[in-house]
Design a protein around this motif. Sequence first.
Motif, PDB file in Angstrom:
ATOM      1  N   SER A  87       0.816  -1.215   0.000  1.00  0.00           N
ATOM      2  CA  SER A  87       0.000   0.000   0.000  1.00  0.00           C
ATOM      3  C   SER A  87       0.847   1.261   0.000  1.00  0.00           C
ATOM      4  O   SER A  87       0.331   2.359  -0.208  1.00  0.00           O
ATOM      5  N   ILE A 120       2.638   2.033  -2.263  1.00  0.00           N
ATOM      6  CA  ILE A 120       2.665   2.462  -3.661  1.00  0.00           C
ATOM      7  C   ILE A 120       2.133   3.891  -3.811  1.00  0.00           C
ATOM      8  O   ILE A 120       2.485   4.600  -4.745  1.00  0.00           O
ATOM      9  N   SER A 121       1.326   4.351  -2.856  1.00  0.00           N
ATOM     10  CA  SER A 121       0.760   5.698  -2.900  1.00  0.00           C
ATOM     11  C   SER A 121       1.834   6.775  -2.820  1.00  0.00           C
ATOM     12  O   SER A 121       1.631   7.891  -3.290  1.00  0.00           O
ATOM     13  N   SER A 181       0.305  -7.477 -12.469  1.00  0.00           N
ATOM     14  CA  SER A 181       0.952  -6.183 -12.291  1.00  0.00           C
ATOM     15  C   SER A 181       2.292  -6.341 -11.576  1.00  0.00           C
ATOM     16  O   SER A 181       3.244  -5.598 -11.853  1.00  0.00           O
ATOM     17  N   ASN A 198       3.390   8.241  -8.658  1.00  0.00           N
ATOM     18  CA  ASN A 198       2.728   8.514  -7.383  1.00  0.00           C
ATOM     19  C   ASN A 198       2.868  10.005  -7.102  1.00  0.00           C
ATOM     20  O   ASN A 198       3.685  10.700  -7.716  1.00  0.00           O
ATOM     21  N   ILE A 216       3.007   3.510 -15.955  1.00  0.00           N
ATOM     22  CA  ILE A 216       1.869   3.107 -15.131  1.00  0.00           C
ATOM     23  C   ILE A 216       1.551   1.637 -15.416  1.00  0.00           C
ATOM     24  O   ILE A 216       1.438   1.242 -16.590  1.00  0.00           O
ATOM     25  N   ILE A 227      -3.991  -3.885  -9.809  1.00  0.00           N
ATOM     26  CA  ILE A 227      -3.113  -3.874  -8.634  1.00  0.00           C
ATOM     27  C   ILE A 227      -3.881  -4.090  -7.337  1.00  0.00           C
ATOM     28  O   ILE A 227      -3.293  -4.418  -6.315  1.00  0.00           O
ATOM     29  N   SER A 228      -5.197  -3.911  -7.373  1.00  0.00           N
ATOM     30  CA  SER A 228      -5.985  -3.910  -6.135  1.00  0.00           C
ATOM     31  C   SER A 228      -5.924  -5.232  -5.386  1.00  0.00           C
ATOM     32  O   SER A 228      -6.077  -5.260  -4.164  1.00  0.00           O
ATOM     33  N   ARG A 257      -8.869  -0.480  -1.463  1.00  0.00           N
ATOM     34  CA  ARG A 257      -9.309  -0.781  -2.821  1.00  0.00           C
ATOM     35  C   ARG A 257     -10.472   0.097  -3.267  1.00  0.00           C
ATOM     36  O   ARG A 257     -11.246   0.593  -2.477  1.00  0.00           O
ATOM     37  N   GLU A 315      -6.138   0.582 -13.918  1.00  0.00           N
ATOM     38  CA  GLU A 315      -6.717   0.721 -12.581  1.00  0.00           C
ATOM     39  C   GLU A 315      -5.936   1.719 -11.733  1.00  0.00           C
ATOM     40  O   GLU A 315      -6.533   2.522 -11.004  1.00  0.00           O
ATOM     41  N   TRP A 316      -4.603   1.696 -11.820  1.00  0.00           N
ATOM     42  CA  TRP A 316      -3.812   2.601 -10.997  1.00  0.00           C
ATOM     43  C   TRP A 316      -4.096   4.062 -11.338  1.00  0.00           C
ATOM     44  O   TRP A 316      -4.093   4.915 -10.452  1.00  0.00           O
ATOM     45  N   PHE A 336      -7.068   4.998  -9.379  1.00  0.00           N
ATOM     46  CA  PHE A 336      -6.685   5.233  -7.992  1.00  0.00           C
ATOM     47  C   PHE A 336      -6.119   6.639  -7.844  1.00  0.00           C
ATOM     48  O   PHE A 336      -6.455   7.374  -6.912  1.00  0.00           O
TER      49      PHE A 336
END
Length: 413
Positions: A13, A15-16, A74, A313, A337, A342-343, A351, A361-362, A365
């Motif tokens: 997580s 990754i943010s 991913s 990010n 990307i 990735i969720s 998620r 998906e990213w 996010f």
Amino acid sequence: MKKPYKYYSGITSQISFCATPLRLDSYNNCSFGCTYCYARTRQGHGREQQLQISNPQSLHDRLKRVSDGIIKSSLDEFIQRKIPFQLGGMSDPFSRYEQRAEITLEYMKILREYDYPYIISTKSALISTSKYKDALLNSNSYVRFSTTVIDAKKRKLIDKGCVGIDNLAEAAQILSTINIPTSFRLQPIIPGFESFAEEIINIAAESGVKHLSAEYLKVPMDANKKFGSNLLKIFDNTPVSKYISMGAHKVGREYTLPLEYRTTYLIEMYQYTKAKGMTFGFADNDLLLHADGASCCGASDLYLREANFFHANIPSIIKKKKINEEIYFIDFLTEWIPQRVISTYLNSKARLAIIDTSEPEWLQFLKKMWIGEQGVYNPLYFDGVSLSGKLDSNGLPIYIRTLSSFEKKLRSY
């Protein structure tokens, strides 16, 4: 026979906000007894279960498959780009379990075989012993030793089961003789004990350490129950109340000391570290923009070779901006990307309910984070960012990089 550790690797997580969000863990838990244990208080998967041991052959098979161009997830996409693993993401890879099973040793051999970049995080000096030195030779690795900033007597009670600073320094010195870059991570810094950081910085500099990062203790909501007894005593058995009385604010499930408290201490650590010839990382998440290097707080981009880093990010995008320069959501489109889901790797609370499958998906996010609807790490969370008051052509807010009071003080040194 021990149950195999199914979740030994993945995208975290972090990754943010982190440029190295891949973790690799030899074991699902740790034999050390650090009284603040982040993995335990953050409810890492399997931490309360009996010991599980991962299977290094699984990593070998994945690296072989990816090197052959077969991409199934991913995680495979990240590996194909050679984004570094953090070996010891949730559990120390060199606790006493390793002395029996040697799973970490096998991982190190596999990563060297594929010349794959990786970062080792540990509180142990075991890595400097003969067999691990052999596995490190000619590898693409970077070793990060962690210790609590507090007086030596209390450190033994806080970092239970861990070796002392002198042992870590000796290990770092040994590794420097075989050209393995090392880092000291001052984590956590216990408020009220900041003066002991100077001693650790001196020891690091004398031991050939390349980088130093610093991060204050974060107090989770359930710290009154989850912290060990010796750490609780320092806070009169009520760490949450103590932090709130110091002006701490809640970020997610944790209380963080206000920047007003941290600023002078951290800048003094920065100044002293730089004077000793080392690079420095502000490891508190809100200060990541001010760290040396481009890979979060660890500066691993300065010390690993032929590695890529994850810059799609928010802090990575902001860090590339000059003071008074505007920050647009479309800036993400200049970065790599991941195209696949990735969720499945993230905590269920992190998620999104993804409906639109026309874009990665990213990216979805990121849009939610950009407007403050997903998690806490929106642009305004980071020191040195403000709203510009304008929207882009898609109706998304435009931010602006500012010269914060923290950065003004940092630049004055």
